[in-house]
Design a protein around this motif. Structure first.
Motif, PDB file in Angstrom:
ATOM      1  N   GLY A 111      -1.266  -0.200   3.100  1.00 53.03           N
ATOM      2  CA  GLY A 111      -0.549   0.437   4.198  1.00 53.03           C
ATOM      3  C   GLY A 111      -0.094   1.834   3.804  1.00 53.03           C
ATOM      4  O   GLY A 111      -0.390   2.329   2.717  1.00 53.03           O
ATOM      5  N   LEU A 112       0.640   2.466   4.694  1.00 51.94           N
ATOM      6  CA  LEU A 112       1.121   3.825   4.427  1.00 51.94           C
ATOM      7  C   LEU A 112       2.054   3.915   3.223  1.00 51.94           C
ATOM      8  O   LEU A 112       2.047   4.928   2.525  1.00 51.94           O
ATOM      9  N   PRO A 113       2.876   2.885   2.937  1.00 53.85           N
ATOM     10  CA  PRO A 113       3.740   2.984   1.744  1.00 53.85           C
ATOM     11  C   PRO A 113       2.955   3.141   0.437  1.00 53.85           C
ATOM     12  O   PRO A 113       3.492   3.617  -0.555  1.00 53.85           O
ATOM     13  N   GLY A 114       1.684   2.763   0.441  1.00 50.68           N
ATOM     14  CA  GLY A 114       0.863   2.925  -0.752  1.00 50.68           C
ATOM     15  C   GLY A 114       0.721   4.369  -1.190  1.00 50.68           C
ATOM     16  O   GLY A 114       0.534   4.649  -2.372  1.00 50.68           O
ATOM     17  N   PHE A 115       0.833   5.307  -0.249  1.00 54.75           N
ATOM     18  CA  PHE A 115       0.741   6.726  -0.577  1.00 54.75           C
ATOM     19  C   PHE A 115       1.981   7.217  -1.322  1.00 54.75           C
ATOM     20  O   PHE A 115       1.953   8.235  -1.988  1.00 54.75           O
ATOM     21  N   LEU A 121     -12.103  10.144   0.672  1.00 49.33           N
ATOM     22  CA  LEU A 121     -11.982   9.484   1.977  1.00 49.33           C
ATOM     23  C   LEU A 121     -11.995   7.963   1.815  1.00 49.33           C
ATOM     24  O   LEU A 121     -11.192   7.263   2.445  1.00 49.33           O
ATOM     25  N   ASP A 122     -12.863   7.463   0.960  1.00 49.05           N
ATOM     26  CA  ASP A 122     -12.918   6.023   0.695  1.00 49.05           C
ATOM     27  C   ASP A 122     -11.597   5.544   0.097  1.00 49.05           C
ATOM     28  O   ASP A 122     -11.095   4.471   0.455  1.00 49.05           O
ATOM     29  N   ALA A 123     -11.005   6.338  -0.791  1.00 52.34           N
ATOM     30  CA  ALA A 123      -9.717   5.972  -1.392  1.00 52.34           C
ATOM     31  C   ALA A 123      -8.620   5.899  -0.331  1.00 52.34           C
ATOM     32  O   ALA A 123      -7.817   4.963  -0.317  1.00 52.34           O
ATOM     33  N   VAL A 124      -8.593   6.872   0.566  1.00 49.54           N
ATOM     34  CA  VAL A 124      -7.586   6.888   1.632  1.00 49.54           C
ATOM     35  C   VAL A 124      -7.736   5.661   2.523  1.00 49.54           C
ATOM     36  O   VAL A 124      -6.756   4.974   2.830  1.00 49.54           O
ATOM     37  N   VAL A 125      -8.964   5.367   2.922  1.00 47.81           N
ATOM     38  CA  VAL A 125      -9.217   4.216   3.804  1.00 47.81           C
ATOM     39  C   VAL A 125      -8.802   2.917   3.124  1.00 47.81           C
ATOM     40  O   VAL A 125      -8.122   2.070   3.726  1.00 47.81           O
ATOM     41  N   LYS A 126      -9.176   2.740   1.868  1.00 47.83           N
ATOM     42  CA  LYS A 126      -8.835   1.497   1.155  1.00 47.83           C
ATOM     43  C   LYS A 126      -7.340   1.381   0.902  1.00 47.83           C
ATOM     44  O   LYS A 126      -6.781   0.291   0.961  1.00 47.83           O
ATOM     45  N   MET A 127      -6.680   2.502   0.620  1.00 51.59           N
ATOM     46  CA  MET A 127      -5.232   2.455   0.419  1.00 51.59           C
ATOM     47  C   MET A 127      -4.536   2.023   1.704  1.00 51.59           C
ATOM     48  O   MET A 127      -3.618   1.196   1.674  1.00 51.59           O
TER      49      MET A 127
END
Length: 82
Positions: free
Chosen positions: A34-38, A23-29
């Motif tokens: 932004g979403l393109p980071g995924f 969850l921390d990784a998702v929030v920081k990404m």
């Protein structure tokens, strides 16, 4: 995501970029990239998957050819002695 979690823990650097969990990784990404980071590594992963699939199909086709040759030899042998 998993590779990011593993890499960020090993690399020292900025402690604020270390992840304490998924969850921390998702929030920081989302916060920093932004979403393109995924989707950052998606092109590399697609290329890897296409290459793996092509090798798999090539090996499968070669195994089918060998199998058919062996079956054909076995049929010829059995008709000769049968």
């Amino acid at each position: 995501m998993q590779s990011r979690l593993q890499a960020k823990q090993e690399i020292g650097g900025n402690i604020s970029l270390r992840y304490t969990g998924t969850l921390d990784a998702v929030v920081k990404m989302i916060r920093y990239e932004g979403l393109p980071g995924f989707y950052k590594g998606m092109s590399t992963k697609i290329l890897q998957s296409v290459f793996a699939a092509s090798v798999l199909f090539m090996v499968k086709e070669e195994l089918v050819k060998v199998f058919l040759v062996l079956v054909d030899k076995n049929r010829k042998r059995s008709t000769r002695y049968g």
